[in-house]
Design a protein around this motif. Structure first.
Motif, PDB file in Angstrom:
ATOM      1  N   PRO A  56       0.818  -1.206   0.000  1.00  0.00           N
ATOM      2  CA  PRO A  56       0.000   0.000   0.000  1.00  0.00           C
ATOM      3  C   PRO A  56       0.858   1.265   0.000  1.00  0.00           C
ATOM      4  O   PRO A  56       1.944   1.277   0.562  1.00  0.00           O
ATOM      5  CB  PRO A  56      -0.814  -0.118   1.290  1.00  0.00           C
ATOM      6  N   GLN A  57       0.337   2.314  -0.652  1.00  0.00           N
ATOM      7  CA  GLN A  57       1.017   3.605  -0.706  1.00  0.00           C
ATOM      8  C   GLN A  57       0.029   4.685  -0.269  1.00  0.00           C
ATOM      9  O   GLN A  57      -1.101   4.732  -0.739  1.00  0.00           O
ATOM     10  CB  GLN A  57       1.486   3.891  -2.145  1.00  0.00           C
ATOM     11  N   VAL A  58       0.465   5.537   0.662  1.00  0.00           N
ATOM     12  CA  VAL A  58      -0.371   6.658   1.079  1.00  0.00           C
ATOM     13  C   VAL A  58       0.343   7.940   0.683  1.00  0.00           C
ATOM     14  O   VAL A  58       1.395   8.270   1.225  1.00  0.00           O
ATOM     15  CB  VAL A  58      -0.631   6.633   2.602  1.00  0.00           C
ATOM     16  N   SER A  59      -0.229   8.657  -0.281  1.00  0.00           N
ATOM     17  CA  SER A  59       0.429   9.854  -0.806  1.00  0.00           C
ATOM     18  C   SER A  59       0.017  11.093  -0.028  1.00  0.00           C
ATOM     19  O   SER A  59      -1.092  11.199   0.469  1.00  0.00           O
ATOM     20  CB  SER A  59       0.071  10.029  -2.279  1.00  0.00           C
ATOM     21  N   MET A  60       0.951  12.048   0.041  1.00  0.00           N
ATOM     22  CA  MET A  60       0.666  13.328   0.696  1.00  0.00           C
ATOM     23  C   MET A  60       0.514  14.436  -0.332  1.00  0.00           C
ATOM     24  O   MET A  60       0.507  15.611  -0.001  1.00  0.00           O
ATOM     25  CB  MET A  60       1.798  13.671   1.662  1.00  0.00           C
ATOM     26  N   ALA A  61       0.386  14.064  -1.622  1.00  0.00           N
ATOM     27  CA  ALA A  61       0.277  15.049  -2.693  1.00  0.00           C
ATOM     28  C   ALA A  61      -1.182  15.261  -3.068  1.00  0.00           C
ATOM     29  O   ALA A  61      -2.009  14.370  -2.906  1.00  0.00           O
ATOM     30  CB  ALA A  61       1.068  14.585  -3.906  1.00  0.00           C
ATOM     31  N   GLY A  62      -1.492  16.440  -3.593  1.00  0.00           N
ATOM     32  CA  GLY A  62      -2.875  16.832  -3.788  1.00  0.00           C
ATOM     33  C   GLY A  62      -3.470  16.561  -5.156  1.00  0.00           C
ATOM     34  O   GLY A  62      -4.646  16.822  -5.364  1.00  0.00           O
TER      35      GLY A  62
END
Lengths: 403, 290
Positions: free
Chosen positions: A140-146
């Motif tokens: 899993p990947q959790v991105s902080m980009a919008g």
């Protein structure tokens, strides 16, 4: 001749030294960041999570608070006993706001460090760039980009903590329409965020009853915006919308004032940084932008759980860093805690697949960006209720008038 | 018409900054025959050091002056440590060293001043000035004024002072200059100090408009380099001309064609000039250094 040779040798030596020093300085940024957290008594192996942040390059100003927030949260979780008795270890990699470096970083995290999840990246470009490797490794990947594209181009494995443009732009358009703004001029950067914001604006404007009278672009790093702003001024627009998360926003706001474009200026959640206000100075007065409630925690409602979560985070972050957190620190808080909470719920072996399933089952979890409810169709999990409109007044952001 | 005036004002503003950087390239080229690729970092250092001095409580004029002097000192130290050992060596090696030096300076600045953009206040506050329907920010007037001052001071120094004459003599024929007792190596050091000071001044005077940060140097350095080539390397007047032309060209492209293509158009013109007049627009017959 001997003297000459010696001098030549010296020159080569110095050159090599300088180059080597430069390389170590540049190269060791990620190496230095590879800090190990969570030593001490543990039952079982630590849970390894990889974090790809931009500590250098265009988004260095965003990646830095993100890293600080993650470190702070990991420390807190580990001191409280970790997750089901296991400590968390976060391995940081700097992508330099560069897709290629992000890919190198992700393969190191997957192959060498054998992480169970990826946090990151800071920017939309690097976030998308690592997707191939994430898919191959099935973690899993959790991105902080919008960028909207992150969860719009759907991937089972990829989640996103900031409000996507798909939530923010319709909100912005509706607010402007309520304030009798029907024709707007847009100036957006040609990078990931600007393109994404512009695309969403163009798609949602007709439905919101707003016309884009002039759409202008600039390249990241540009310092002069006279041409674009002159065209917006002549287009008959009632308002200017600046769509960039870059530092150019303050120069644009300033130029808009100097050129007397004579219309209110709006921005996006990409401008929710004190550096923007400092940079734009007087020109920031009256500037309005939609963003999450973390900027003024009382907007959550002082009797809510969100308010408690937010003030606790703000206080701890301010105590640790001497500076209040910005929205980007909040996105990082949400990313690490979403993973930690999911890991806590997971039964049995903490495999990447089990972790992914648990993240997707997150429902009603109160974070900084808002209240997250993921579903198999929605990996952003936020809604318009999680953002409000701010206005800059006397060099600070305050809640903008409702209507 | 009003728009045209506005585009030209914007072009001359960027152009003046390019001109200051181009001057820096030219000065180092004249003394070493090499391109100093760390020139953009001096631009960055001027801005960030200026902000740092302000944060120590210095008034703006003192911070500006202090930042220029400190950056010049960094330029001098850089030359003594990294370039002087290659003395007599070929320009190619100097170029390599300056490329390494630029990375080093940028990373040091990141560690010392942080990754965030930094704000330098306007030198004088107030609304913009109107001229022929175009708005001119007060800071732009400062940019023009200081650029003009720097060019005049430089011209006077080259023409009337013994130091300036010694620099010119060294750049024309280093060996002969040494024979008549000029400290040629010292002149190279001075040229680095001088170009660092010019770069710092450019970085300071533009910082109130665009903010500054550890990573603003490389892009602007390339523009300054292009301006120096466009005008003709090695000639201060040509460098200024090249800078102004490049700035106006960019601004007109942004205004009448597309802002996204302004860098490309500038590059195409640069290439055309190189094909047709390799010595630059204002360069005399190519002067081979021995």
């Amino acid at each position: 001749m001997r003297g000459r040779d010696l001098r030549l040798l010296m020159a080569v030596l110095v050159a090599v030294l300088v180059a080597a020093l430069a390389v170590t300085m540049a190269g060791c940024t990620p190496a230095q960041q590879t800090e190990t957290q969570g030593e001490g008594t543990t039952q079982g192996e630590p849970i390894k999570i990889g974090a790809i942040v931009s500590l250098t390059g265009t988004y260095a100003g965003l990646g830095d608070p993100e890293k600080k927030a993650i470190e702070m949260e990991v420390d807190r979780i580990n001191k409280a006993g970790g997750i089901n008795g296991r400590q968390i270890e976060v391995i940081f990699e700097d992508d330099g706001t560069d897709e290629t470096k992000a890919v190198a970083a992700v393969s190191k995290l997957i192959e060498q460090d054998k992480v169970v999840a990826i946090i990151g990246a800071t920017g939309t470009g690097p976030t998308m760039a690592v997707r191939g490797d994430v898919d191959r490794a099935q973690i899993p990947q959790v991105s902080m980009a919008g960028g909207t594209v992150i969860t719009e181009t759907f991937d089972d494995l990829v989640f996103q903590t900031p409000w996507s443009n798909k939530i923010v732009m319709p909100y912005l358009l509706k607010y402007m329409k309520d304030h009798d703004i029907t024709k707007i001029g847009v100036i957006s950067d040609s990078g990931g965020f600007g393109k994404d914001a512009l695309a969403v604006l163009q798609k949602s404007a007709p439905g919101a009853g707003v016309e884009i009278a002039s759409s202008q672009t600039f390249n990241p790093g540009d310092t002069d915006f006279t041409a674009q702003l002159t065209k917006v001024k002549d287009s008959g627009a009632n308002a200017l919308v600046i769509a960039t998360a870059g530092k150019e926003a303050s120069a644009i706001a300033k130029a808009a004032k100097d050129l007397n474009i004579g219309m209110p200026v709006y921005g996006t959640h990409g401008n929710a940084r004190t550096e923007f206000i400092e940079g734009a100075g007087d020109a920031a007065e009256g500037f309005r932008f939609p963003a999450g409630k973390i900027l003024l925690p009382e907007t959550y409602g002082t009797d809510t759980e969100a308010y408690k979560v937010a003030t606790d985070f703000v206080n701890r972050y301010t105590a640790a860093n001497g500076k209040a957190p910005d929205t980007f620190a909040g996105h990082a808080y949400d990313a690490i805690n979403l993973i930690a909470e999911a890991a806590k719920r997971a039964q049995g072996d903490l495999t990447p697949a089990a972790l992914r399933d648990e993240i997707e089952k997150t429902a009603g979890w109160v974070g900084i960006g808002g209240t997250f409810t993921f579903s198999p169709e929605d990996h952003n999990g936020l809604s318009e209720n999680d953002i409000v409109m701010y206005e800059v007044k006397d060099g600070k952001w305050v809640l903008a008038p409702e209507n | 018409m009003e728009a045209l005036a506005q585009f030209i004002v914007a072009g001359l503003k960027s152009g003046a900054i390019y001109a200051l950087l181009a001057l820096g390239f030219t000065i180092v080229y004249a003394s070493t025959g090499a391109i100093n690729f760390a020139q953009g970092e001096f631009f960055m250092l001027g801005g960030v050091i200026g902000v740092w001095l302000l944060s120590l409580g210095m008034p703006i004029p003192l911070a500006v002056l202090g930042a220029i002097v400190l950056t010049a000192a960094i330029g001098v130290v850089f030359e003594i440590l990294a370039v002087r050992p290659i003395e007599g060596g070929d320009p190619l090696r100097i170029i390599m060293v300056t490329i390494g030096g630029s990375v080093l300076l940028r990373q040091l600045a990141l560690h010392a001043f942080g990754p965030d953009e930094l704000t330098f206040p306007a030198f004088t506050r107030g609304p913009s000035i109107r001229l022929l329907g175009a708005a001119i920010e007060r800071q732009t007037v400062w940019i023009w004024g200081l650029t003009l001052l720097a060019v005049l001071a430089l011209a006077a120094m080259y023409r009337y002072t013994g130091f300036g004459k010694a620099m010119r003599a060294t750049s024309i024929r280093s060996e002969a200059a040494r024979l008549v007792g000029i400290d040629a190596a010292g002149m190279v050091t001075a040229s680095f100090g001088l170009s660092a000071a010019l770069g710092a001044m450019a970085g300071l005077v533009v910082a109130p408009l665009t903010q500054t940060a550890f990573n603003v140097g490389s892009a602007i350095g390339l523009k300054g380099f292009a301006a120096a080539i466009l005008g003709g390397l090695g000639n201060p007047v040509a460098a200024v001309g090249g800078g102004l032309i490049l700035g106006v060209l960019e601004s007109l492209t942004a205004g009448y064609i597309d802002p996204l293509y302004k860098d490309a158009v500038a590059l195409v013109v640069l290439l055309l000039v190189l094909f047709i007049r390799p010595q630059g627009l204002f360069g005399g017959a190519a002067r081979e250094k021995v």
